[in-house]
Design a protein around this motif. Sequence first.
Motif, short mmCIF file in Angstrom:
data_model
loop_
_atom_site.label_atom_id
_atom_site.label_comp_id
_atom_site.label_asym_id
_atom_site.label_seq_id
_atom_site.Cartn_x
_atom_site.Cartn_y
_atom_site.Cartn_z
N ALA A 148 0.87 -1.10 -0.17
CA ALA A 148 0.04 -0.07 0.05
C ALA A 148 0.80 1.32 -0.04
O ALA A 148 2.04 1.14 0.10
CB ALA A 148 -0.89 0.12 1.19
N SER A 162 -2.91 4.61 3.50
CA SER A 162 -3.18 3.05 3.50
C SER A 162 -2.09 2.07 4.05
O SER A 162 -2.24 0.95 4.62
CB SER A 162 -3.53 2.56 2.22
OG SER A 162 -4.84 3.44 1.73
N SER A 201 -6.15 0.10 -0.54
CA SER A 201 -6.16 1.34 -1.33
C SER A 201 -7.56 1.89 -1.06
O SER A 201 -8.61 1.14 -1.46
CB SER A 201 -5.88 1.01 -2.75
OG SER A 201 -6.09 2.10 -3.57
N THR A 208 -4.48 3.38 -7.19
CA THR A 208 -3.05 3.89 -6.94
C THR A 208 -2.12 3.14 -7.75
O THR A 208 -2.03 1.95 -7.81
CB THR A 208 -2.64 3.87 -5.51
OG1 THR A 208 -3.50 4.89 -4.90
CG2 THR A 208 -1.21 4.26 -5.04
N THR A 214 0.28 0.61 -6.12
CA THR A 214 -0.34 -0.73 -5.39
C THR A 214 -0.75 -1.44 -6.45
O THR A 214 -0.82 -2.59 -6.28
CB THR A 214 -1.54 -0.04 -4.67
OG1 THR A 214 -0.86 1.24 -3.74
CG2 THR A 214 -2.17 -1.04 -3.90
N CYS A 226 -10.44 -2.25 -0.13
CA CYS A 226 -10.55 -1.04 -1.23
C CYS A 226 -11.95 -0.33 -0.60
O CYS A 226 -12.73 -1.08 -0.49
CB CYS A 226 -10.52 -1.80 -2.48
SG CYS A 226 -10.85 -0.53 -3.87
N SER A 232 -6.20 10.77 -5.98
CA SER A 232 -5.68 9.50 -6.17
C SER A 232 -4.71 9.91 -7.18
O SER A 232 -4.35 10.53 -8.17
CB SER A 232 -7.12 9.01 -6.84
OG SER A 232 -6.86 8.33 -8.07
#
Length: 361
Positions: free
Chosen positions: A54, A58, A102, A107, A110, A128, A357
């Motif tokens: 992550a 996160s 996430s 991301t 990730t 998520c 993001s």
Amino acid sequence: QKGGHKHFMIKEIFEQPKVIQDCLCGRLGTDLDEVRLPELDDLPGTPKRIHVVACGTSYHAGLWGMYLLEQWARIPVQVEIASEFRYRNPILDPDTLVIAISQSGETADTLAGIKLARSQGLKVLGLCNVVGSSVARESDAVLYTQAGPEISVASTKAMCSQLTALLLLALYWGHGNGNLDEKIHRDVVHGLRNLPDLLESTLPALRDKAHELARTFSDVNSFLYLGRGLHYPLALEGALKLKEISYIHAEGYAAGEMKHGPIALIDPKFPTFAIAPDDELFPKVKSNLVEVQARSGQIVALTNVGLDLDVPHRWDVPRATGPLSTFLALPALQLFAYEVADYLGKDVDQPRNLAKSVTVE
Ligand code: F6R
């Protein structure tokens, strides 16, 4: 849209009792004594090892999860920053479950970590928030964290939901493989059911205290955040929140690392924010704070009523069962960062240079 609040961030901080409730919904109902996670049915049972991948907040949630998964389920866990994981040619065993955490599910690093793990035959569980996101689509199974849309760039309620989901996983696997003590399981399940109400009734006082402290500390250049055990990842998160929205430099440290370097920085203009609740590590954190005080460092300490701790800015929060204390400490840290940034007139919801993001590496 902001529900009467000045910013999305404060609205989202105050949504956390409901976020916990929603994350528990159907997984730990009032009629259930055990955690149910049907989402895991697509995976091959309790994992032998876990690798968490992550970024940012996160990643801090993943570090926190490691403590509980290892303690309760006795599953070895390694937690890694996705941008490191993807480029270091990691040695991966097919028995290892990768948990990709996430909020956005978009991301880039990730996602690349997920693809790398799957290309080597590992199963991936996505933790998520955004339904149908890339992380959700690329994972073998998905545990949605149910926090609802998070608008503020600085993540708050999403982390709360990630921690709730990780706690459920640790309870589920620990109970399932017999490693988790029955009484701890019962007490935590009971505590979890009461947690949304406890947090709801505590948030207004947390905000008042954060408001007051923000006025005392908004002119400092730098802050040191300290914690041990489960509260070490929270120290990292508290520091991240402060720097990203108030632009005050802050560093999170494991309290035991103090004397290995950062203690050299302590002076009256470099305050320490300690997370020191009533747990088995409290005496250790306390002795770290004595050392800070001996060097005339100012201290804010998040602690519990009745604990023997004499610091200038004591912040008492109600007690909660074991690791559930995190769910009171986290909003306190978020509120402190929020109140400082707001007092300084910063653009709280849209801090400079940051995007909600991070879809490029
Ligand atoms: C901090 C923050 C970021 C994100 C990170 C990962 O407040 O929001 O550090 O946590 O960019 O984002 P997700 O969870 O969407 O993968």
